[in-house]
Design a protein around this motif. Structure first.
Motif, PDB file in Angstrom:
ATOM      1  N   UNK A  61       0.824  -1.209   0.000  1.00  0.00           N
ATOM      2  CA  UNK A  61       0.000   0.000   0.000  1.00  0.00           C
ATOM      3  C   UNK A  61       0.859   1.261   0.000  1.00  0.00           C
ATOM      4  N   UNK A  62       1.845   1.320   0.897  1.00  0.00           N
ATOM      5  CA  UNK A  62       2.658   2.534   1.035  1.00  0.00           C
ATOM      6  C   UNK A  62       3.391   2.859  -0.271  1.00  0.00           C
ATOM      7  N   UNK A  63       3.811   1.825  -0.994  1.00  0.00           N
ATOM      8  CA  UNK A  63       4.536   2.040  -2.242  1.00  0.00           C
ATOM      9  C   UNK A  63       3.610   2.471  -3.382  1.00  0.00           C
ATOM     10  N   UNK A  64       2.309   2.317  -3.173  1.00  0.00           N
ATOM     11  CA  UNK A  64       1.340   2.703  -4.202  1.00  0.00           C
ATOM     12  C   UNK A  64       0.970   4.178  -4.063  1.00  0.00           C
ATOM     13  N   UNK A  65       0.028   4.588  -4.889  1.00  0.00           N
ATOM     14  CA  UNK A  65      -0.486   5.964  -4.810  1.00  0.00           C
ATOM     15  C   UNK A  65      -1.838   6.015  -4.106  1.00  0.00           C
ATOM     16  N   UNK A  66      -2.247   4.887  -3.521  1.00  0.00           N
ATOM     17  CA  UNK A  66      -3.536   4.853  -2.844  1.00  0.00           C
ATOM     18  C   UNK A  66      -3.559   5.860  -1.687  1.00  0.00           C
ATOM     19  N   UNK A  67      -4.655   6.553  -1.576  1.00  0.00           N
ATOM     20  CA  UNK A  67      -4.843   7.457  -0.453  1.00  0.00           C
ATOM     21  C   UNK A  67      -4.211   8.822  -0.616  1.00  0.00           C
ATOM     22  N   UNK A  68      -3.424   9.018  -1.659  1.00  0.00           N
ATOM     23  CA  UNK A  68      -2.748  10.315  -1.831  1.00  0.00           C
ATOM     24  C   UNK A  68      -3.757  11.437  -1.997  1.00  0.00           C
ATOM     25  N   UNK A  69      -4.670  11.282  -2.946  1.00  0.00           N
ATOM     26  CA  UNK A  69      -5.646  12.349  -3.193  1.00  0.00           C
ATOM     27  C   UNK A  69      -6.621  12.486  -2.024  1.00  0.00           C
ATOM     28  N   UNK A  70      -6.978  11.357  -1.414  1.00  0.00           N
ATOM     29  CA  UNK A  70      -7.924  11.403  -0.289  1.00  0.00           C
ATOM     30  C   UNK A  70      -7.337  12.144   0.909  1.00  0.00           C
ATOM     31  N   UNK A  71      -6.073  11.851   1.227  1.00  0.00           N
ATOM     32  CA  UNK A  71      -5.440  12.522   2.367  1.00  0.00           C
ATOM     33  C   UNK A  71      -5.213  14.003   2.065  1.00  0.00           C
TER      34      UNK A  71
END
Length: 214
Positions: free
Chosen positions: A157-167
């Motif tokens: 997860x951390x290596x992905x872009x997940x959550x970037x826009x949400x945070x």
């Protein structure tokens, strides 16, 4: 009749008062459960960045001295250390400060597993009690594992872009909500409590909210 208290807890993971505030919130929630067995309390942790433009890693003490001045830091540290000890927190002042964005992404991601409180706790421990780097992915993954999540899934997860826009969206929300300091607690989307209030104070606030919304 059952009632619900919804708490939005806005914190930064390198803020000692946020760690203290979380411990006090946990204590207040436990007391409320003992007093009001019919009350459901839900907590969502939201991000705040004290230094959103932090680049790289900076020595923790050097950062404190630069921000507050050496004389003020010398008086601050014994005081905050003593308060933290009262909540079972053993603050350390070695290590470095890094940008907290990825730690907030991890907190956001952990909500789907019902592990936000545990992850926040372990991230704070790694920074404040272990002198580890809150921006280090391996340290964050180890913290997630201690909180009951899969280390391998966390690293993926951390290596992905997940959550970037949400945070980023949640960080922008702070200005809209007029939140300029942490910890900050919004209760039932109506009532605001700022600062690391004592557990007894939070219990009183929760009881007032219940009486108003019966």
């Amino acid at each position: 009749m059952s009632q619900t208290i919804s708490i939005k807890a806005t914190i930064d993971t390198v803020c000692p008062w946020c760690f203290i505030g979380k411990r006090r919130l946990d204590k207040a929630i436990q007391r409320m459960k003992e007093i009001h067995s019919n009350v459901s309390i839900q907590v969502q942790y939201l991000p705040f960045q004290l230094n959103p433009h932090q680049e790289g890693s900076v020595d923790k003490m050097e950062s404190y001295n630069k921000k507050f001045g050496e004389d003020r830091v010398k008086s601050m540290i014994p005081m905050v250390t003593k308060v933290a000890e009262g909540e079972g927190i053993h603050l350390k002042y070695g290590g470095v400060i890094s940008n907290t964005f990825d730690s907030h992404r991890l907190v956001w991601w952990s909500q789907q597993f019902g592990k936000q409180s545990e992850v926040v706790e372990e991230i704070c421990k790694l920074y404040f009690e272990r002198n580890e780097d809150v921006g280090d992915h391996e340290s964050l993954a180890n913290a997630a594992e201690r909180a009951g999540l899969s280390k391998e899934s966390t690293i993926e997860f951390i290596k992905s872009e997940q959550g970037v826009s949400e945070v980023k969206d949640m960080l922008r929300r702070n200005a809209f909500m007029d939140i300029h300091g942490v910890p900050h607690f919004t209760i039932n989307d109506k009532y605001a409590v700022s600062g690391a209030q004592e557990a007894d104070t939070l219990v009183n606030v929760f009881q007032q909210v219940l009486s108003k919304e019966q």
